[in-house]
Design an enzyme around this catalytic site. Sequence first.
Site, mmCIF file in Angstrom:
data_model
loop_
_atom_site.group_PDB
_atom_site.id
_atom_site.type_symbol
_atom_site.label_atom_id
_atom_site.label_comp_id
_atom_site.label_asym_id
_atom_site.label_seq_id
_atom_site.Cartn_x
_atom_site.Cartn_y
_atom_site.Cartn_z
ATOM 1 N N CYS A 137 4.329 11.796 -7.852
ATOM 2 C CA CYS A 137 5.043 11.182 -6.661
ATOM 3 C C CYS A 137 4.726 9.548 -6.780
ATOM 4 C CB CYS A 137 4.139 11.686 -5.777
ATOM 5 S SG CYS A 137 4.800 11.012 -4.108
ATOM 6 N N CYS A 140 3.875 7.938 -3.451
ATOM 7 C CA CYS A 140 2.554 7.971 -3.100
ATOM 8 C C CYS A 140 1.475 7.143 -3.776
ATOM 9 C CB CYS A 140 2.073 9.533 -3.270
ATOM 10 S SG CYS A 140 3.230 10.834 -2.764
ATOM 11 N N ASP A 141 1.802 7.303 -5.077
ATOM 12 C CA ASP A 141 0.593 6.673 -5.936
ATOM 13 C C ASP A 141 1.130 5.187 -6.718
ATOM 14 O OD1 ASP A 141 -0.814 8.669 -5.082
ATOM 15 O OD2 ASP A 141 -0.058 9.873 -7.145
#
Length: 341
Positions: A137, A140-141
């Site tokens: 992701c 997200c990261d």
Amino acid sequence: MENKTLYDVIIIGSGPSGLTAGIYASRGNRKTLILAGRKWGGQLMLTTEVENFPGFPEPIMGPELMKRMRDQAVRYGAEILDVNFTGANYTSKPFEVSTDDDKKYYSKSIIVSTGADTKWLQIPGEQEKIGRGVSSCAPCDAAFYRNKRVVVIGGGDSAMEEALVLTKFAQEVYVIHRREEFKASDVMQKKVFENEKIKVIWNTEPLEVLGEMKVEALRLKSKIKDQNAKIKVKVQNDEKDLSVEELGGSIVSNENNEIVWEFPADGIFVAIGHIPNSQIFEGIEKDEKGFIKQYPGSKTNIEGVFVSGDVHDSTYMQGVTAAGYGCQAAIDAEKYLEMGE
Ligand code: NDP
């Protein structure tokens, strides 16, 4: 513990599909329960800006879009529980549905909208480094990789999207693909090929994720044309043949037109597709990849059980198509309920 309430529809899943089914069923005045899962909202909760959902000329954040869908379902009377479905008895009506808090619920119909999850590479070193350099992701990261070198594995639209998100933070982004052309749509490929931070390494497969406590490098296998050990690379629309050293890696072996080499990287983003969340539905027919089979409309092989979204759809997998399938399943469930009245 049993909740003796008899629902008209129990919807399992709370992505765009499940919540749209919930909006339609509850707005149709059907007693509706959505088992949202302990991590509610589905794949869109893991994305940042959604630019292609109709009705939002300005991008909307994925989690905000999902919250709005949830609020809309609640507004029309759907009950939503953030618990996991654990199984159902499909042999007698009403269906008995169990959840992971040891409760049972009863319903005249069921809509399965459990979506799909990341497909992992299943190579040594991968699973234990999820969250320590291995991710699926980028939205997200990506921020953890400011000024770092990251690798994206895959050749579909997901891989393109991950790579583009990563360029906002990382210094170098390498897309590693097992063939010499992408499967992704032309528009996404173009964005990737034009981005100055992205290099594409063709004909290359990951063999192992290397590193002690976190990702330090990737062991790769590349197909080469001859013994000069050059790997095909695309950099800003320019096809090149580069040596492993020019790419910043080191050769482990070079045999039979295949080089095994190690490539230092700080992060690895796996974007090779999805696996439908269908394992828990014993007795519901699936295809060889695990996608739930659809009979006319959104019917499954079990009367009164319907399916919608990525758990049956291996082709489109968009928020808007999932929502459309959710609408279809709710309308099919409504027709089924009318027949029983
Ligand atoms: P896809 O199935 O489209 O692509 C998967 C990619 O991963 C392929 O290139 C495949 O290689 C590669 N791959 C599969 N298994 C392996 C493996 N074991 N090792 C190495 N490579 C592997 O999945 P996506 O998740 O990219 O997309 C799914 C659907 O969602 C598509 O319909 C896509 O269009 C859609 N989507 C749309 C987006 C958008 O429009 N913004 C964003 C994201 C997804 P090969 O090509 O050789 O088969």
